[in-house]
Enzyme design. Structure first.
Site, PDB file in Angstrom:
ATOM      1  N   PHE A 235      -1.023  16.296   3.805  1.00 40.89           N
ATOM      2  CA  PHE A 235      -1.451  15.586   2.603  1.00 40.89           C
ATOM      3  C   PHE A 235      -0.327  15.615   1.586  1.00 40.89           C
ATOM      4  CE2 PHE A 235      -3.810  14.401  -1.144  1.00 40.89           C
ATOM      5  CZ  PHE A 235      -4.655  13.434  -0.630  1.00 40.89           C
TER       6      PHE A 235
ATOM      7  N   ARG B   3       0.386  11.954  -9.548  1.00 41.59           N
ATOM      8  CA  ARG B   3       0.901  10.599  -9.313  1.00 41.59           C
ATOM      9  C   ARG B   3       2.275  10.393  -9.950  1.00 41.59           C
ATOM     10  NH1 ARG B   3      -3.252   7.376  -7.244  1.00 41.59           N
ATOM     11  NH2 ARG B   3      -5.338   7.788  -8.046  1.00 41.59           N
TER      12      ARG B   3
ATOM     13  N   GLU C 235       0.846  -1.199   0.000  1.00 41.91           N
ATOM     14  CA  GLU C 235       0.000   0.000   0.000  1.00 41.91           C
ATOM     15  C   GLU C 235       0.883   1.252   0.000  1.00 41.91           C
ATOM     16  OE1 GLU C 235      -2.464   1.507  -0.756  1.00 41.91           O
ATOM     17  OE2 GLU C 235      -3.993   1.714   0.796  1.00 41.91           O
ATOM     18  N   ASP C 236       0.382   2.328  -0.576  1.00 39.43           N
ATOM     19  CA  ASP C 236       1.151   3.565  -0.611  1.00 39.43           C
ATOM     20  C   ASP C 236       1.210   4.239   0.757  1.00 39.43           C
ATOM     21  OD1 ASP C 236      -1.551   4.178  -0.620  1.00 39.43           O
ATOM     22  OD2 ASP C 236      -1.462   5.568  -2.306  1.00 39.43           O
TER      23      ASP C 236
ATOM     24  N   ASP D 285      -3.523   5.818   6.509  1.00 41.32           N
ATOM     25  CA  ASP D 285      -3.996   7.061   7.110  1.00 41.32           C
ATOM     26  C   ASP D 285      -4.924   6.676   8.269  1.00 41.32           C
ATOM     27  OD1 ASP D 285      -4.595   9.744   7.390  1.00 41.32           O
ATOM     28  OD2 ASP D 285      -5.971   9.825   5.707  1.00 41.32           O
TER      29      ASP D 285
HETATM   30  P1  IMP Z   1      -7.033   5.018   4.972  1.00 41.82           P
HETATM   31  O1  IMP Z   1      -8.104   4.016   4.626  1.00 41.82           O
HETATM   32  O2  IMP Z   1      -7.609   6.237   5.634  1.00 41.82           O
HETATM   33  O3  IMP Z   1      -5.871   4.445   5.707  1.00 41.82           O
HETATM   34  O4  IMP Z   1      -6.564   5.615   3.623  1.00 41.82           O
HETATM   35  C1  IMP Z   1      -5.684   5.046   2.770  1.00 41.82           C
HETATM   36  C2  IMP Z   1      -5.840   5.698   1.422  1.00 41.82           C
HETATM   37  O5  IMP Z   1      -6.120   7.088   1.533  1.00 41.82           O
HETATM   38  C3  IMP Z   1      -4.546   5.616   0.665  1.00 41.82           C
HETATM   39  O6  IMP Z   1      -4.485   4.454  -0.100  1.00 41.82           O
HETATM   40  C4  IMP Z   1      -4.601   6.851  -0.186  1.00 41.82           C
HETATM   41  O7  IMP Z   1      -5.278   6.561  -1.386  1.00 41.82           O
HETATM   42  C5  IMP Z   1      -5.432   7.838   0.582  1.00 41.82           C
HETATM   43  N1  IMP Z   1      -4.582   8.839   1.278  1.00 41.82           N
HETATM   44  C6  IMP Z   1      -4.456   9.016   2.618  1.00 41.82           C
HETATM   45  N2  IMP Z   1      -3.595  10.005   2.895  1.00 41.82           N
HETATM   46  C7  IMP Z   1      -3.155  10.466   1.708  1.00 41.82           C
HETATM   47  C8  IMP Z   1      -2.215  11.485   1.338  1.00 41.82           C
HETATM   48  O8  IMP Z   1      -1.582  12.180   2.157  1.00 41.82           O
HETATM   49  N3  IMP Z   1      -2.043  11.662  -0.005  1.00 41.82           N
HETATM   50  C9  IMP Z   1      -2.685  10.924  -0.949  1.00 41.82           C
HETATM   51  N4  IMP Z   1      -3.551   9.963  -0.629  1.00 41.82           N
HETATM   52  C10 IMP Z   1      -3.794   9.721   0.672  1.00 41.82           C
END
Ligand code: IMP
Length: 191
Positions: free
Chosen positions: A160, A173, A107-108, A111
């Site tokens: 962000f 991207r 995963e990238d 959050d």
């Molecule tokens: P989570 O489900 O809240 O953990 O979110 C994960 C997803 O939110 C990641 O795969 C990203 O697509 C998006 N995301 C969360 N923070 C960022 C950020 O700082 N930049 C870009 N995408 C983000």
């Protein structure tokens, strides 16, 4: 001076480089080394979460010295903007059966943790031989559900970020560096 400042037409939306491509490259090599060591003698299935993990996954698998197959899953939760709705669903499922396989979820960024938590539950039910998580970026301040992270590239502050696969409304991207988006850009978009 970093390349994007001069020639990127969106440059005004970007605040500063958080991690440049050289630092990312070094860390991806280290992650590749650890993963290769840990999976020695086994065959790996690397599962990238589209679209953000695309570039990270592409670089990471080229650092692995164990045999690796690749698959992708796409999930929805983030609409436009920077805030998760909290609801996660699978938009594109795996093509391969993961029962009995050694699966590494790539995963990238983590959050709130909702996306990975959801995928881990679904994948666990499919009885893989093992299931681990590799993330490039961890934003622990915003976590809503705990997620077990086995391999982490960088812990970052609650900002962000875009670039190296990460987007803001599908833009940025393609940047080689990971860059902080100015708060003014997404303020008002948040819920
Ligand atoms: P989570 O489900 O809240 O953990 O979110 C994960 C997803 O939110 C990641 O795969 C990203 O697509 C998006 N995301 C969360 N923070 C960022 C950020 O700082 N930049 C870009 N995408 C983000």
């Amino acid at each position: 001076m970093h390349g994007w400042v001069g020639h990127n037409v969106y440059g005004a939306e970007l605040e500063r480089v958080l991690l440049d491509s050289a630092a990312i490259d070094r860390r991806v090599r280290e992650l590749g080394d650890s993963i290769s060591r840990d999976y020695a003698g086994r065959e790996l299935l690397a599962v990238g979460i589209l679209k953000g993990a695309l570039i990270f996954l592409a670089d990471l698998v080229r650092r692995l010295t164990v045999p690796v197959a690749i698959d992708f899953v796409a999930v929805g939760s983030y609409g436009a903007g920077t805030e998760s709705s909290g609801a996660v669903r699978i938009l594109k499922d795996l093509e391969q059966d993961i029962a009995g396989r050694h699966v590494l979820l790539v995963e990238d960024i983590v959050d709130t943790g909702l996306t990975l938590n959801y995928l881990l539950e679904i994948f666990r039910a499919r009885a893989p031989a093992s299931l681990r998580v590799c993330v490039l970026l961890d934003k622990p301040e915003r976590r809503r559900v705990p997620v077990p992270i086995d391999y982490c590239g960088f812990v970052i502050p609650d900002e962000f970020v875009v670039g190296y696969g990460l987007d803001y409304n599908e833009r940025y991207r393609h940047l080689s560096d990971i860059v902080v988006l100015r708060r003014e850009v997404y303020r008002g978009n948040s819920v």
